[in-house]
Design an enzyme around this catalytic site. Structure first.
Site, PDB file in Angstrom:
ATOM      1  N   ASP A  58       0.859  -1.184   0.000  1.00  0.00           N
ATOM      2  CA  ASP A  58       0.000   0.000   0.000  1.00  0.00           C
ATOM      3  C   ASP A  58       0.891   1.228   0.000  1.00  0.00           C
ATOM      4  OD1 ASP A  58      -0.100   1.199   2.997  1.00  0.00           O
ATOM      5  OD2 ASP A  58      -0.138  -0.985   3.142  1.00  0.00           O
ATOM      6  N   GLU A 113      -7.482   4.998  12.566  1.00  0.00           N
ATOM      7  CA  GLU A 113      -6.362   4.816  13.494  1.00  0.00           C
ATOM      8  C   GLU A 113      -6.305   5.863  14.595  1.00  0.00           C
ATOM      9  OE1 GLU A 113      -2.512   3.678  11.519  1.00  0.00           O
ATOM     10  OE2 GLU A 113      -3.537   4.529   9.778  1.00  0.00           O
TER      11      GLU A 113
END
Length: 355
Positions: free
Chosen positions: A50, A143
């Site tokens: 990613d 997150e």
């Protein structure tokens, strides 16, 4: 992932050779401290990457055909957006080039829970709907809580995911890490209908969180070296075969499983450091926060875990900077000290504290 638009993307050496975290300045690891364990394509698994804007220093292109060919990567997730209106300037180019290289491609959005979930979801959807065709589901990268309670954050996440699915016609996926989901999302099992992509930097795949019965993707390192990439890159593994990945990309989210549950990365010393219980290092960091201890004691604690002196210095310096800026997550550190969390979990928490 771990990259915010609000700070200069950087690699902070909070880990020994296997890991890097994006903080305030680019801090390369000593070549002598690196091994190849975290950077190699692993035998018997489907590997992918990613990427975000910091994989494009100075705008330099990624050679996606090399990433997919000699690099052996079969899929890629590209950061598309963040918050209510920020777009990765390289998103369209990288998503298209990765697909042209024969890779399965998805996009992710970095959540800003202090901002409106509907606005963010609609913006993310507008970016990906107007961009290259994708073969993997859109991803919510959650997150940070930005002050929301677990119940409020759960509600925020539900709204975002529902809005994205409605706007794109595709059920999205969730990316997170263990401490955040357990403590900041109250380990809720409300999202098991969505595929799970879990970050954990260790030799063995982590157990699922939040009631999921399996991981779909595992982010196992953020410091891989792949041919065709200009910088270290996040390394990921799909929990299934290549045929399973093709079925998953066609919308069969139930496919796969059984690969990561029995998988062990070839033994890596630096990942072994991060698998240790973090209590002694957390105690030293809390001591610095209260003024009882100083940077030398944090350095010594890091060194005892196996970090080399240079990296131990950098850990201590970054903790000191966080404390001076009032960004040290003291409440989370106290919770982490009492829980069953690793050094790797701690370093992900500290990385996110810089955002």
């Amino acid at each position: 992932m771990h990259v915010s638009r609000r700070i200069q993307p950087v690699l902070a050496a909070l880990v020994a050779a296997a890991l890097t975290f994006v903080l305030a300045v680019v801090v390369p690891f000593s070549p002598a401290s690196r091994t190849d364990a975290a950077a190699q394509t692993l035998p018997g698994v489907v590997s992918g990457v990613d990427v975000a804007g910091h994989q494009r220093p100075g705008g330099r292109q990624i050679d996606w055909r090399t990433v997919a060919g000699p690099g052996g990567q079969r899929f890629a997730f590209v950061k598309a957006s963040e918050g209510e209106g920020w777009k990765n300037e390289f998103y369209d180019e990288d998503a298209r080039a990765a697909a042209d290289a024969g890779m399965k491609v998805g996009a992710y959005h970095y959540a800003r829970p202090a901002e409106d979930p509907v606005t963010q979801a609609q913006y993310f959807a507008s970016v990906i709907n107007a961009g290259p065709a994708l073969s993997l589901p859109p991803v919510l990268d959650v997150e940070v809580d930005e002050g929301l309670s677990p119940q409020a954050l759960i509600g925020w996440t539900q709204v975002f995911l529902s809005e994205v699915e409605q706007a794109t016609g595709t059920k999205p996926m969730l990316y997170t890490y263990r401490y955040f989901w357990t403590e900041r999302m109250a380990n809720t099992n409300a999202f098991t209908g969505y595929p799970l992509w879990l970050a954990a930097y260790q030799n063995q795949a982590p157990r699922p969180v939040g009631g999921w019965d399996k991981l779909t993707f595992w982010q196992r390192s953020d410091s891989g070296r792949v041919p065709g990439m200009n910088t270290p890159v996040d390394m990921n593994v799909f929990n299934g075969s290549e045929a399973d990945l093709s079925s998953f990309s066609a919308g069969n989210y139930a496919v796969g499983g059984g690969v990561l549950e029995s998988f062990q990365v070839p033994e890596s010393g630096e990942l072994g450091i991060l698998e240790q219980d973090n209590t002694a290092l957390v105690v030293a960091i809390l001591g610095l926060a209260t003024g009882i201890l100083g940077s030398p004691q944090v350095h010594d604690a890091a060194a005892k875990f196996g970090f080399n002196p240079e990296d131990a210095d950098k850990i201590a310096a970054n903790v000191k900077d966080l404390a001076a800026q009032g960004q040290l997550p003291v409440g989370d550190l106290r919770t982490m000290m009492l829980g069953d969390y690793s050094v790797g979990d701690l370093l992900i928490l500290l990385a996110n504290a810089q955002k």
